[in-house]
Enzyme design. Structure first.
Site, mmCIF file in Angstrom:
data_model
loop_
_atom_site.group_PDB
_atom_site.id
_atom_site.type_symbol
_atom_site.label_atom_id
_atom_site.label_comp_id
_atom_site.label_asym_id
_atom_site.label_seq_id
_atom_site.Cartn_x
_atom_site.Cartn_y
_atom_site.Cartn_z
ATOM 1 N N LYS A 12 0.832 -1.210 0.000
ATOM 2 C CA LYS A 12 0.000 0.000 0.000
ATOM 3 C C LYS A 12 0.867 1.259 0.000
ATOM 4 C CE LYS A 12 -3.889 0.132 2.369
ATOM 5 N NZ LYS A 12 -4.901 0.263 3.448
ATOM 6 N N GLU A 60 10.064 -5.498 4.276
ATOM 7 C CA GLU A 60 10.262 -6.821 3.676
ATOM 8 C C GLU A 60 9.908 -6.815 2.194
ATOM 9 O OE1 GLU A 60 8.639 -7.606 7.936
ATOM 10 O OE2 GLU A 60 8.340 -6.148 6.309
ATOM 11 N N GLY A 80 -5.514 -5.085 5.376
ATOM 12 C CA GLY A 80 -4.672 -5.996 4.612
ATOM 13 C C GLY A 80 -5.187 -7.422 4.581
ATOM 14 N N ARG A 81 -5.638 -7.914 5.736
ATOM 15 C CA ARG A 81 -6.080 -9.316 5.794
ATOM 16 C C ARG A 81 -7.480 -9.509 5.221
ATOM 17 N NH1 ARG A 81 -5.410 -6.866 10.464
ATOM 18 N NH2 ARG A 81 -7.082 -6.614 11.987
ATOM 19 N N GLU A 104 -4.726 -11.947 13.910
ATOM 20 C CA GLU A 104 -4.361 -10.536 13.798
ATOM 21 C C GLU A 104 -5.582 -9.661 14.077
ATOM 22 O OE1 GLU A 104 -1.094 -9.034 11.071
ATOM 23 O OE2 GLU A 104 -2.869 -8.209 10.068
ATOM 24 N N HIS A 123 -2.439 -38.498 10.282
ATOM 25 C CA HIS A 123 -1.216 -39.239 10.555
ATOM 26 C C HIS A 123 -0.170 -38.335 11.196
ATOM 27 C CE1 HIS A 123 -2.353 -42.959 8.378
ATOM 28 N NE2 HIS A 123 -3.172 -42.116 7.766
ATOM 29 N N LYS A 156 8.657 -4.524 14.374
ATOM 30 C CA LYS A 156 9.105 -3.899 13.130
ATOM 31 C C LYS A 156 9.964 -2.670 13.425
ATOM 32 C CE LYS A 156 5.800 -3.308 10.044
ATOM 33 N NZ LYS A 156 4.431 -3.096 9.519
#
Length: 543
Positions: A208, A214, A270-271, A356, A387, A507
């Site tokens: 954005k 990152e 964002g999510r 979040e 399993h 961050k």
């Protein structure tokens, strides 16, 4: 308006008393006392069948949970979100991911502006690019057709697109390769571009602000890799990079033509953004038509959530059951178990969506909560988990509610595979609910000393979500189901489900530590003794 503490509400207190009364009641008893329970405690809407009969609830439980929702003003919370009120209080923002899938002609006003035309203008622009890339009209710097698309983002700018691509891979254009880079670990990028030709590769940089550490570290590495393939010609960048961002200045400085910048808005978290321009790589993969079918599925669930009475409302019911186990049974986790290989990234996607959103320790008013908020969400697809970790769910000491997700039809019919897969879904929920008694184990001729090890206590709750077929539309419905369940939980807990201040501190500290690791001179460290020592160790190991 007087704020009522959640734990003082009449329905909460009644639920506490009710829990004390039924907490040891076994599901076997509930089913034996109500022969129609498995047919009665189901909810069908939009082609989704939710069997919630294997939950440790009675009609009284449900009545009290719906009463709690009423007392918490859930209906007004829902109306406020759909209206575009600024319900993200700490950031003073509207929460309108629902506008991203609103059909043309609908009106949703934010700060005096109808946002629906803006949404569709971006969708049309995305569709134009997708058609050109998919059809070969968009060519790279040397005139070669684009065959590889790499999405570079992190968090919601990665988890949604990669989950949707994997979920809908059956519908994707198979003569193209799609890869995703999110981790700042250079290995992620190195493996993503392995064996690819820069002349055939298009990068979608999703940030954005176009400043996320990152993402921009990976973006600049991608730029360097791409330029190397064209002898360093900066004119090549515009043919091999597009941006999903709002920062035109930084996008242009990077070398991307701002005509190929796709916008989204601060009322999109964002999510909650996979159906915005963040989904550009998804649209290129599956095509604009399928992308719009996915949006239609989202919208159908939005309308169901907005209009259905609570007792017939899929997201509300799912949320209230989560509150029941989280706050009254002290369940710490929820296992999401999709029995479809295409949904292998769904649990990872839901981790961000749920934790979040609702991993908060203070109320909307800033007071510390005295009850549990978000459980931990986790899971794996299909029989793989059986399993692996199902041992803990069946015989461990922790109560782990489960959501089983299955489809009546497979997209890849191969002999008996799907029948065996579905049999496992049904067998697992049955085994969790009813278990196996010592008498049953003994009747199988088990030696006495071995009996305790082979007993299944049962009484482990689960939901089973059945849908006819995994399609773009049903994927949209499924994701919106969980989105609105998360919202409902947050409304009950009186927390802000739409900020994420918890990601900021680490961050900010990392930004201080990076130059200390990179410094050519020994830096003067002012952290705690552990962090100081680790920085020194990292500097030493670099040599």
């Amino acid at each position: 308006m007087t704020q009522h503490k959640l734990t003082d509400r009449p329905a909460w207190k009644a639920l506490q008393a009710h829990h004390r009364k039924i907490r040891r009641t076994h599901l076997k008893r509930m089913f034996s006392q109500d022969k129609q329970r498995g047919e009665r405690l189901v909810l069908e809407a939009l082609g989704i069948h939710l069997d919630y009969s294997k939950n440790r609830i009675t009609d009284e439980t449900l009545g009290l949970l719906f009463q709690l929702a009423e007392e918490c003003g859930l209906r007004s919370h829902i109306d406020a979100m759909f209206r575009g009120d600024k319900i993200n209080r700490t950031e003073n923002r509207a929460v309108l991911h629902t506008a991203l899938r609103a059909p043309k002609g609908k009106s949703i006003v934010v700060d005096g502006h109808d946002v629906v035309p803006q949404v569709h203008a971006v969708l049309d622009k995305m569709a134009d690019l997708a058609h050109r890339v998919r059809g070969g009209a968009w060519t790279g710097h040397t005139g070669k057709r684009i065959r590889n698309v790499i999405n570079v983002g992190i968090g919601g700018s990665d988890l949604g697109p990669v989950m949707a691509y994997e979920a809908l891979r059956h519908y994707s254009q198979r003569d193209m390769t799609f890869r995703f880079v999110s981790n700042v670990d250079g290995t992620d990028f190195a493996e993503a571009v392995q064996a690819l030709d820069p002349a055939e590769t298009l990068f979608v940089i999703s940030s954005k602000t176009f400043t996320t550490l990152e993402t921009m570290t990976n973006a600049h590495t991608a730029r360097d890799w791409s330029l190397k393939g064209f002898g360093g010609d900066p004119a090549s960048v515009a043919k091999h990079f597009v941006a999903v961002s709002t920062n035109a200045k930084e996008v242009a400085a990077f070398g991307i033509d701002t005509a190929n910048m796709f916008e989204f808005w601060d009322w999109v978290g964002g999510r909650y953004s996979m159906d915005s321009a963040i989904g550009l790589s998804t649209m290129i993969a599956i095509g604009p038509e399928n992308f719009h079918l996915m949006l239609a599925g989202f919208h159908a669930m939005d309308e169901h959530f907005r209009t259905a009475p609570f007792e017939r409302n899929l997201p509300v019911l799912l949320a209230l059951l989560t509150v029941w186990y989280t706050d009254f049974f002290d369940a710490q986790t929820v296992a999401v178990l999709p029995y479809d290989q295409y949904l292998k990234r769904l649990p990872a996607y839901l981790q961000q969506l749920t934790m979040e959103s609702n991993g908060k320790h203070v109320t909307l008013e800033g007071a510390h909560v005295d009850y549990n908020t978000s459980p931990i969400y986790w899971g794996e697809p299909g029989t793989n988990g059986q399993h692996s970790f199902y041992q803990l769910i069946h015989q461990g000491t922790r109560l782990i509610p489960c959501d089983f997700i299955a489809f009546g039809q497979t997209l890849n019919p191969l002999g008996r595979h799907h029948d065996i897969l579905l049999a496992n879904v049904f067998a697992q929920s049955e085994a969790l609910a009813f278990g196996k008694t010592p008498k049953q184990v003994e009747a199988e001729g088990t030696p006495e000393w071995l009996v305790p090890h082979r007993v299944f206590e049962g009484n482990r709750p689960s939901n089973t979500i059945m849908i006819k077929r995994l399609t773009p539309e049903t994927l949209g419905m499924l994701i919106a189901l969980y989105e609105h369940s998360v919202f409902t939980q947050g409304a009950i807990w009186n927390i802000d489900s739409f900020d994420q201040w918890g990601v900021e501190l680490g961050k900010a500290l990392a930004q201080k530590i990076v130059p200390e690791i990179e410094s050519t001179k020994e830096p003067k460290l002012k952290h705690d003794s552990s962090t100081n020592n680790l920085i020194r160790l990292a500097r030493h190991l670099k040599q």
